[in-house]
Design a protein around this motif. Structure first.
Motif, PDB file in Angstrom:
ATOM      1  N   LEU A 119      17.558  17.087  -7.627  1.00 47.88           N
ATOM      2  CA  LEU A 119      18.964  17.470  -7.572  1.00 47.88           C
ATOM      3  C   LEU A 119      19.641  17.256  -8.924  1.00 47.88           C
ATOM      4  O   LEU A 119      20.431  18.088  -9.378  1.00 47.88           O
ATOM      5  CB  LEU A 119      19.677  16.667  -6.480  1.00 47.88           C
ATOM      6  CG  LEU A 119      20.963  17.289  -5.929  1.00 47.88           C
ATOM      7  CD1 LEU A 119      20.656  18.569  -5.170  1.00 47.88           C
ATOM      8  CD2 LEU A 119      21.698  16.326  -5.022  1.00 47.88           C
ATOM      9  N   HIS A 120      19.325  16.142  -9.579  1.00 48.04           N
ATOM     10  CA  HIS A 120      19.940  15.846 -10.880  1.00 48.04           C
ATOM     11  C   HIS A 120      19.529  16.865 -11.942  1.00 48.04           C
ATOM     12  O   HIS A 120      20.346  17.264 -12.777  1.00 48.04           O
ATOM     13  CB  HIS A 120      19.567  14.427 -11.335  1.00 48.04           C
ATOM     14  CG  HIS A 120      20.238  13.363 -10.539  1.00 48.04           C
ATOM     15  ND1 HIS A 120      19.841  12.046 -10.561  1.00 48.04           N
ATOM     16  CD2 HIS A 120      21.281  13.412  -9.677  1.00 48.04           C
ATOM     17  CE1 HIS A 120      20.616  11.328  -9.758  1.00 48.04           C
ATOM     18  NE2 HIS A 120      21.494  12.151  -9.216  1.00 48.04           N
TER      19      HIS A 120
ATOM     20  N   ALA B 225      21.323  20.120 -11.298  1.00 45.92           N
ATOM     21  CA  ALA B 225      22.742  20.034 -11.651  1.00 45.92           C
ATOM     22  C   ALA B 225      22.979  19.899 -13.149  1.00 45.92           C
ATOM     23  O   ALA B 225      24.123  19.896 -13.597  1.00 45.92           O
ATOM     24  CB  ALA B 225      23.372  18.842 -10.934  1.00 45.92           C
TER      25      ALA B 225
ATOM     26  N   LEU C  16      22.393  17.199 -14.694  1.00 47.87           N
ATOM     27  CA  LEU C  16      22.732  15.789 -14.939  1.00 47.87           C
ATOM     28  C   LEU C  16      21.578  15.073 -15.637  1.00 47.87           C
ATOM     29  O   LEU C  16      21.788  14.112 -16.376  1.00 47.87           O
ATOM     30  CB  LEU C  16      23.060  15.089 -13.620  1.00 47.87           C
ATOM     31  CG  LEU C  16      24.344  15.560 -12.937  1.00 47.87           C
ATOM     32  CD1 LEU C  16      24.376  15.092 -11.484  1.00 47.87           C
ATOM     33  CD2 LEU C  16      25.574  15.074 -13.687  1.00 47.87           C
TER      34      LEU C  16
ATOM     35  N   LEU D 270      20.568  28.466 -14.163  1.00 47.81           N
ATOM     36  CA  LEU D 270      21.670  28.753 -13.248  1.00 47.81           C
ATOM     37  C   LEU D 270      22.060  30.199 -13.539  1.00 47.81           C
ATOM     38  O   LEU D 270      22.625  30.489 -14.604  1.00 47.81           O
ATOM     39  CB  LEU D 270      22.852  27.814 -13.487  1.00 47.81           C
ATOM     40  CG  LEU D 270      24.046  28.032 -12.563  1.00 47.81           C
ATOM     41  CD1 LEU D 270      23.707  27.660 -11.122  1.00 47.81           C
ATOM     42  CD2 LEU D 270      25.255  27.230 -13.024  1.00 47.81           C
TER      43      LEU D 270
ATOM     44  N   ARG E 283      29.202  22.454 -15.136  1.00 49.84           N
ATOM     45  CA  ARG E 283      29.218  21.702 -13.870  1.00 49.84           C
ATOM     46  C   ARG E 283      30.593  21.768 -13.213  1.00 49.84           C
ATOM     47  O   ARG E 283      30.709  21.778 -11.991  1.00 49.84           O
ATOM     48  CB  ARG E 283      28.815  20.244 -14.107  1.00 49.84           C
ATOM     49  CG  ARG E 283      27.334  20.040 -14.283  1.00 49.84           C
ATOM     50  CD  ARG E 283      26.952  18.583 -14.144  1.00 49.84           C
ATOM     51  NE  ARG E 283      27.538  17.767 -15.185  1.00 49.84           N
ATOM     52  CZ  ARG E 283      26.930  17.478 -16.337  1.00 49.84           C
ATOM     53  NH1 ARG E 283      25.733  17.960 -16.589  1.00 49.84           N
ATOM     54  NH2 ARG E 283      27.520  16.714 -17.218  1.00 49.84           N
TER      55      ARG E 283
ATOM     56  N   ILE F 271      29.177  24.963 -10.644  1.00 51.07           N
ATOM     57  CA  ILE F 271      28.439  24.197  -9.632  1.00 51.07           C
ATOM     58  C   ILE F 271      29.443  23.394  -8.811  1.00 51.07           C
ATOM     59  O   ILE F 271      30.353  22.788  -9.369  1.00 51.07           O
ATOM     60  CB  ILE F 271      27.412  23.233 -10.273  1.00 51.07           C
ATOM     61  CG1 ILE F 271      26.391  24.001 -11.114  1.00 51.07           C
ATOM     62  CG2 ILE F 271      26.685  22.422  -9.202  1.00 51.07           C
ATOM     63  CD1 ILE F 271      25.422  23.106 -11.872  1.00 51.07           C
TER      64      ILE F 271
ATOM     65  N   PHE G  35      29.886  20.225  -5.991  1.00 52.39           N
ATOM     66  CA  PHE G  35      29.159  19.022  -5.578  1.00 52.39           C
ATOM     67  C   PHE G  35      29.762  18.439  -4.301  1.00 52.39           C
ATOM     68  O   PHE G  35      30.984  18.325  -4.183  1.00 52.39           O
ATOM     69  CB  PHE G  35      29.218  17.950  -6.674  1.00 52.39           C
ATOM     70  CG  PHE G  35      28.474  18.307  -7.926  1.00 52.39           C
ATOM     71  CD1 PHE G  35      27.113  18.077  -8.041  1.00 52.39           C
ATOM     72  CD2 PHE G  35      29.142  18.893  -8.994  1.00 52.39           C
ATOM     73  CE1 PHE G  35      26.428  18.417  -9.195  1.00 52.39           C
ATOM     74  CE2 PHE G  35      28.470  19.242 -10.155  1.00 52.39           C
ATOM     75  CZ  PHE G  35      27.105  18.993 -10.259  1.00 52.39           C
TER      76      PHE G  35
ATOM     77  N   LEU H  55      25.719  21.970  -4.554  1.00 48.26           N
ATOM     78  CA  LEU H  55      24.666  20.967  -4.407  1.00 48.26           C
ATOM     79  C   LEU H  55      25.208  19.835  -3.539  1.00 48.26           C
ATOM     80  O   LEU H  55      26.229  19.238  -3.872  1.00 48.26           O
ATOM     81  CB  LEU H  55      24.243  20.435  -5.782  1.00 48.26           C
ATOM     82  CG  LEU H  55      23.723  21.489  -6.762  1.00 48.26           C
ATOM     83  CD1 LEU H  55      23.377  20.855  -8.098  1.00 48.26           C
ATOM     84  CD2 LEU H  55      22.500  22.214  -6.196  1.00 48.26           C
TER      85      LEU H  55
ATOM     86  N   ASP I 199      24.370  16.226  -1.615  1.00 46.36           N
ATOM     87  CA  ASP I 199      23.465  15.062  -1.595  1.00 46.36           C
ATOM     88  C   ASP I 199      23.775  14.214  -0.364  1.00 46.36           C
ATOM     89  O   ASP I 199      24.786  13.511  -0.329  1.00 46.36           O
ATOM     90  CB  ASP I 199      23.658  14.252  -2.876  1.00 46.36           C
ATOM     91  CG  ASP I 199      22.600  13.164  -3.032  1.00 46.36           C
ATOM     92  OD1 ASP I 199      21.696  13.077  -2.171  1.00 46.36           O
ATOM     93  OD2 ASP I 199      22.682  12.403  -4.007  1.00 46.36           O
TER      94      ASP I 199
END
Length: 246
Positions: free
Chosen positions: A55-56, A59, A61, A71, A88, A92, A94, A169, A171
């Motif tokens: 996931l990181h 993203a 990150l 992306l 981000r 994106i 979150f 995304l 989590d």
């Protein structure tokens, strides 16, 4: 696994190694995944399988040690930190287990915060569609402390959608919720995909949560270990058994 159709997000042979020498830990090992636009994908795997790193990296990150993350057509690895932060913020969305709402702001201010940080004004029609779609149109003046956990997560989902991101995304988005509220939030995420055409990638440890998705990706030991379309809780749990967690 490469999905057919236009991909919102692609990981191409992504590897991630933390540390070096004898202490090096491989968190991801050559993972290739294409997430099609307008789909809801769950990612599952035993503890330590690489879900968080996946996931990181998706993203931006974490930067992969090898491979690349796209992306749309943007290669995240080629962006400097400032451009990544901007991406981000605007491209994106979150959603986290902890809702991460600012207690001093009301619901409307929390939802539109990403737009204000990007120095942009929200589209009034899209804002109305989002707040009505997630079922909090009557709570816009409330503070987070006046809302239930499920309502706070709805606000967080609205905040994730407000910039019309290319991918959301999530989590463990239902990790802090009771069963009934979790179901409502999962139905909402599925509705965001089916009704609004959003793309959602969700990491979860819960087979019931995963069954809300169109398909499930399984990770084990940092590698892609399978793909299950049209999941049910039983089929997901059974597949997890073979990955050694259950």
């Amino acid at each position: 696994m490469r999905s057919e159709g236009v991909c919102a997000l692609e990981l191409e042979a992504v590897g991630k190694v933390y540390g070096s020498g004898g202490g090096a830990v491989t968190a991801l090992d050559g993972v290739s995944v294409g997430v099609r636009k307008g789909t809801f994908t769950a990612v599952m795997g035993p503890s330590g399988s690489g879900k968080s790193t996946f996931l990181h990296c998706a993203a931006g990150l974490d930067r992969p040690s090898s491979g690349r993350v796209l992306l749309g057509t943007t290669d995240l690895g080629k962006l400097r930190e400032k451009a990544l932060t901007e991406l981000r913020r605007t491209r994106i969305g979150f959603v986290f287990q902890a809702y991460n709402l600012l207690p001093s702001l009301n619901v409307l201010q929390n939802i539109t915060l990403p737009m204000r940080m990007a120095d942009r004004k929200p589209d009034p029609r899209w804002l109305r569609e989002v707040v009505e779609g997630v079922g909090i149109a009557k709570k816009l003046e409330h503070r987070p402390s006046e809302l239930s956990g499920g309502q706070q997560q709805r606000v967080a989902i609205a905040r994730a959608l407000i910039t019309r991101p290319e991918v959301v995304l999530a989590d463990e988005p239902t990790g802090a919720l009771d069963t009934r509220t979790a179901r409502q939030v999962l139905d909402l995420l599925r509705g965001v995909v089916d009704g609004m055409g959003q793309t959602v990638l969700m990491v979860t440890h819960d087979p019931v949560a995963a069954s809300a998705a169109h398909s499930v990706l399984f990770l084990a030991d940092g590698k892609l270990a399978g793909h299950l379309p049209q999941p049910t809780p039983d089929r997901v749990a059974e597949r997890m058994t073979h990955l050694g967690e259950w």
